[in-house]
Design an enzyme around this catalytic site. Structure first.
Site, PDB file in Angstrom:
ATOM      1  N   ARG A  63      19.351  48.479 -13.663  1.00 31.76           N
ATOM      2  CA  ARG A  63      20.342  47.781 -14.587  1.00 31.76           C
ATOM      3  C   ARG A  63      19.348  46.560 -14.939  1.00 31.76           C
ATOM      4  NH1 ARG A  63      26.112  46.181 -12.773  1.00 31.76           N
ATOM      5  NH2 ARG A  63      26.031  45.432 -14.903  1.00 31.76           N
ATOM      6  N   CYS A 119      24.383  38.290 -11.485  1.00 31.93           N
ATOM      7  CA  CYS A 119      24.549  39.824 -11.364  1.00 31.93           C
ATOM      8  C   CYS A 119      25.241  40.316 -12.602  1.00 31.93           C
ATOM      9  CB  CYS A 119      25.254  40.264 -10.044  1.00 31.93           C
ATOM     10  SG  CYS A 119      26.725  39.150  -9.921  1.00 31.93           S
TER      11      CYS A 119
END
Length: 186
Positions: A84, A143
């Site tokens: 990611r 995040c």
């Protein structure tokens, strides 16, 4: 996966005021396996009031990330999985990638083979290597949405490296403005 929302609860409790909020590494199941005492009596609801006193020094917003990161006064550590972070996949957000200059430290790097936190000394060594002499208070964890990053804030606290902050909006907020830079790859 249960550790992620619990670490967010830990962070929220500390943000609201009780400075001694703590978690049991390994959870209730580990407590039972190790044969620790249990009390089956339900506690009575206590009287009293709680008034939260948010400590806004524990987090940073997007304009502050933009300014402080550009100035080099913060180290952004992104807790998302490497795929990611690199932008190879993005299962949740409309844009893949990461904030240019951020470093990737996946939250599961904080865990040992039994999915419990590594020993404090090991965590400290690994984070100090990432910090390269910087003050732990210069670290901002992020995040995808600000939940997983709390795990990394907790890991640094457990390692004795207190004072790092949370970018609560994280990647999901960063990408709301297409003028903000996005990096893909390493």
């Amino acid at each position: 996966a249960g550790a992620l929302p619990i670490s967010r609860l830990w962070w929220l409790l500390r943000w609201l005021g009780p400075p001694k909020a703590a978690l049991m590494d390994g959870g209730f199941q580990k407590w039972q396996r190790e044969g620790h005492p249990l009390d089956t009596n339900s506690p009575s609801p206590g009287g009293g009031d709680f008034t939260g006193r948010p400590d806004d020094s524990m987090w940073i917003d997007t304009p502050a990330v933009e300014t402080q990161h550009r100035a080099g006064s913060v180290l952004l550590l992104d807790a998302r999985a490497e795929k990611r972070f690199r932008g190879d996949v993005e299962p949740f957000d409309a844009v893949a990638g990461h904030i240019p200059g951020a470093r990737n430290r996946p939250y599961d790097d904080n865990l040992d083979v039994s999915s419990e936190f590594m020993a404090a000394g090991e965590l400290k060594g690994e984070y100090q290597a990432l910090l390269e002499g910087r003050d732990p208070r210069s670290v901002v964890h992020m995040c995808g949405s600000g939940v997983t990053a709390c795990h990394s804030v907790l890991a640094m606290e457990a390692a004795g490296l207190g004072g790092s902050r949370l970018y609560a909006g994280s990647w999901s907020e960063w990408i709301t403005d297409p003028r903000r830079p996005v990096a893909v790859g390493e």
